[in-house]
Design a protein around this motif. Structure first.
Motif, PDB file in Angstrom:
ATOM      1  N   HIS A  38       0.810  -1.223   0.186  1.00  0.00           N
ATOM      2  CA  HIS A  38       0.148  -0.105   0.067  1.00  0.00           C
ATOM      3  C   HIS A  38       0.884   1.409   0.087  1.00  0.00           C
ATOM      4  O   HIS A  38       0.394   2.138   0.761  1.00  0.00           O
ATOM      5  N   PHE A 136     -14.100   1.064  -3.849  1.00  0.00           N
ATOM      6  CA  PHE A 136     -12.909   0.772  -3.131  1.00  0.00           C
ATOM      7  C   PHE A 136     -11.839   1.599  -3.552  1.00  0.00           C
ATOM      8  O   PHE A 136     -11.606   1.778  -4.907  1.00  0.00           O
ATOM      9  N   ASP A 139      -8.280  -0.496  -1.078  1.00  0.00           N
ATOM     10  CA  ASP A 139      -8.804  -1.550  -0.033  1.00  0.00           C
ATOM     11  C   ASP A 139      -9.532  -0.754   0.885  1.00  0.00           C
ATOM     12  O   ASP A 139     -10.204  -1.380   1.769  1.00  0.00           O
ATOM     13  N   LEU A 140      -9.684   0.517   1.025  1.00  0.00           N
ATOM     14  CA  LEU A 140     -10.827   1.332   1.862  1.00  0.00           C
ATOM     15  C   LEU A 140     -12.082   1.619   1.118  1.00  0.00           C
ATOM     16  O   LEU A 140     -11.992   2.024  -0.028  1.00  0.00           O
ATOM     17  N   GLU A 175      -6.957   7.707   4.746  1.00  0.00           N
ATOM     18  CA  GLU A 175      -8.450   7.996   5.004  1.00  0.00           C
ATOM     19  C   GLU A 175      -8.931   8.285   3.431  1.00  0.00           C
ATOM     20  O   GLU A 175      -8.348   9.019   2.669  1.00  0.00           O
ATOM     21  N   ARG A 213      -5.605   3.068  10.185  1.00  0.00           N
ATOM     22  CA  ARG A 213      -6.583   3.737   9.239  1.00  0.00           C
ATOM     23  C   ARG A 213      -7.879   3.309   9.499  1.00  0.00           C
ATOM     24  O   ARG A 213      -8.829   3.795   8.834  1.00  0.00           O
ATOM     25  N   PHE A 214      -8.199   1.904   9.827  1.00  0.00           N
ATOM     26  CA  PHE A 214      -9.343   1.550   9.485  1.00  0.00           C
ATOM     27  C   PHE A 214     -10.517   1.540  10.865  1.00  0.00           C
ATOM     28  O   PHE A 214     -11.302   1.469  11.048  1.00  0.00           O
ATOM     29  N   TYR A 217     -13.801   3.325  10.679  1.00  0.00           N
ATOM     30  CA  TYR A 217     -14.931   2.399  10.234  1.00  0.00           C
ATOM     31  C   TYR A 217     -15.666   1.582  11.504  1.00  0.00           C
ATOM     32  O   TYR A 217     -16.649   0.953  11.362  1.00  0.00           O
ATOM     33  N   ARG A 323     -10.238  -5.901   8.323  1.00  0.00           N
ATOM     34  CA  ARG A 323      -9.382  -5.092   7.269  1.00  0.00           C
ATOM     35  C   ARG A 323      -9.380  -5.857   5.715  1.00  0.00           C
ATOM     36  O   ARG A 323      -8.997  -5.080   4.591  1.00  0.00           O
TER      37      ARG A 323
END
Length: 593
Positions: A38, A136, A139-140, A175, A213-214, A217, A323
């Motif tokens: 990433h 997406f 992957d976010l 984000e 970072r996740f 959510y 994740r």
């Protein structure tokens, strides 16, 4: 690999199984780790993936993103998905929106879409039914509504501008946010309607680490609410009460042993005069149960499911399933496949100890019962999904992959487990000799009959988990990421303890009524927890959700049937094993004249 083989050979045989389980757990955890770094360089082009679209109130009713007439690329480029992603209905298509790392983009055109009357009708139908879509980036996930429906004026608006706000920390994306703006009115016409679709991108810096970072959510206020902690405390108090109750029963039964050890002769005489109830059926209590092959199958499968759930939760605590798309489903499939040996070992051993002769039939039924029932339910749902052209439809290649995993992993492990189980764990070792002629079961009051035990046996185990079931169902059907796996593991352990204690108490009552048919009664009594869970899931569907339509109702009930069938076998096996230990313990030291 050579070192692993040598290390395994150096371990004592009795520890090799535990070693293999530990290796499996850590291998699974590392296998589910995201191998993508990433990391991006400034100016590098990013790929925005379009996933699916569907009614917001019906989570499983999803369709391909470009089933609606959005701006589509000239050539559809599809991203390869994992087995878990395919089973969960992911279909990632490359979007024509161009996003460059750390480069802002002023409002730019995606395309100007010439909508035919049919296209307009599609959009109007989607907006009136509150269709949402998912994208997406790195992957976010991002979500957006197709449009807005003003019911008071019966007007429909479609959002024509997408505003992306992206935060980065050095060379990584932290984000992503997307806002749908600029609603344009839609109305049915006989001519084409021209609508321009645009987007803009704004980059900002962030101090949040990549590993965290996740967290945005995760709904901390929901999952870590006071009621969640209170439910755990309440369940723990139930465990203390039931363990105390079982201890009292054991103390009463085993007073003879304590009297002998303390040479309290008066107590011993009192016990000798108390030869009634459960002591009278010592010659029948270890008689092979009816439908032995079916009971050995579900007991073996229950052992497998119990270990599988523990492995999945253990890996979830070590890692972060939420994740990685499809990681939870993949973990269940992998753990189920590699724990098939346990099903064969325990089921084959139990079948052989009770003088079962057709071990091949027992092995085949053990290998096929649970996956076969789940496959039939999934196949029925697949036929419904194919009629709706939904992404919930499982392609043939994915079904073939599942069949191959079962054929080359699960089935052979069940086969070898059955052989080893019947040879190493299949010798009868009952503490009492079984009489040739069965003892007649005396008449007793209605509340001492087995069906009462079965009906009431699942109430307390269900009471220990029903609040956690609310959180689990909400995370599945209300777009929340479940992450408190420590809570779930604790509730799982509490469920096992409560189930064992309740089943022991109910079996003791049954034996005191001189009914020796405890095998199936203990299994069904503890397994009845699943019926209460299914009833609660129906209540949840009616009162806590706004799902509607044949498609969503079928998928909800189908998934809950599969879940409750597995829970029925798991709880039934746990209760049966605990009761077996209890029965062997109380009959081990009785006097037989």
């Amino acid at each position: 690999q050579t070192f692993s083989i040598v290390a395994f050979r150096m371990i004592p045989r009795r520890s090799s199984l535990l070693f293999a389980v530990v290796i499996l757990l850590f291998s699974l955890c590392f296998a589910l780790a995201d191998l993508d770094s990433h990391k991006y360089q400034e100016g590098e082009e990013l790929v925005l993936w379009a996933n699916k679209v569907g009614p917001f109130r019906n989570p499983q009713e999803t369709y391909p993103f470009y089933s609606l007439p959005f701006c589509s690329p000239q050539k559809l480029v599809e991203k390869s998905v994992s087995l878990g992603e395919a089973l969960q209905g992911y279909e990632l298509i490359k979007s024509p929106i161009k996003i460059t790392f750390k480069h802002n983009a002023l409002p730019s055109s995606i395309c100007t879409k010439e909508l035919s009357p049919t296209d307009v009708e599609q959009f109007i139908h989607a907006i009136k039914n509150q269709y949402w879509y998912q994208l997406f980036l790195d992957d976010l996930p991002m979500w957006g509504m197709v449009g807005e429906y003003v019911e008071s004026s019966d007007r429909v608006f479609i959002y024509t501008h997408l505003k992306f706000s992206i935060a980065h920390n050095n060379d990584r994306i932290i984000e992503v946010n997307m806002t749908a703006e600029n609603p344009a009115p839609l109305q049915t016409t006989s001519t084409k309607t021209s609508i321009p679709f645009t987007y803009s991108v704004t980059w900002t810096t962030s101090t949040v680490s990549f590993e965290d970072r996740f967290d945005k959510y995760l709904d901390d206020s929901f999952f870590e609410h006071q009621i969640h902690w209170f439910s755990i405390f309440n369940s723990l108090m139930m465990v203390v009460f039931l363990v105390g109750l079982v201890s009292i029963i054991l103390m009463r039964i085993l007073r003879k042993d304590y009297a002998r050890f303390t040479r309290d002769l008066a107590e011993e005489v009192e016990e000798d005069a108390d030869e009634h109830g459960w002591k009278q059926i010592h010659g029948d209590v270890f008689r092979p149960p009816n439908q032995l092959i079916l009971l050995s199958t579900v007991v073996g499968t229950g052992h497998q499911l119990a270990l599988m759930v523990f492995c999945v939760l253990f890996c979830a605590i070590l890692g972060t399933y939420y994740r990685n798309r499809g990681a939870t489903v993949t973990a269940f499939i992998v753990c189920y496949s590699f724990t098939s040996f346990v099903a064969g070992f325990s089921g084959g051993g139990f079948y052989s100890r009770n003088n079962g002769k057709n071990w091949i039939k027992n092995m085949l039924l053990t290998a096929t019962l649970f996956p076969g029932v789940c496959f039939l339910i999934a196949l029925s749902l697949n036929m419904i999904a194919s009629q709706y052209n939904s992404l919930s439809y499982i392609p043939f290649s994915t079904l073939l992959a599942l069949v191959l995993i079962w054929t080359f992993v699960s089935f052979p492990l069940t086969f070898f487990g059955t052989i080893i189980g019947k040879n190493c764990n299949g010798t009868p070792s009952f503490p009492c000799r079984v009489h040739q002629i069965p003892r007649p079961i005396p008449d007793r009051k209605w509340f001492l009959k087995p069906w009462v035990n079965v009906l009431l046996g699942g109430i307390l185990p269900f009471g220990s988990i029903f609040i956690e079931m609310y959180f689990i169902l909400t995370s599945i059907w209300h777009y929340k990421f479940y992450y408190v796996y420590g809570f779930m593991l604790l509730v799982y352990i509490i469920l096992i303890i409560v189930t064992v204690c309740v089943t022991i108490v109910s079996t003791y009552i049954l034996l005191n009524a001189e009914d020796y048919r405890w095998h199936w009664t203990s299994f069904l009594s503890s397994g009845s927890t699943a019926f209460y869970v299914f009833g609660y899931s129906v209540y949840y569907f009616v009162s806590k959700t706004k799902m509607s339509g044949f498609f969503q109702t079928s998928f909800y009930l189908g998934y809950m049937l599969m879940f409750c069938f597995g829970l029925f076998i798991l709880c039934g096996s746990v209760g049966f094993v605990g009761t077996s230990v209890f029965v062997r313990r109380i009959y081990r030291n009785i006097k037989i004249e």
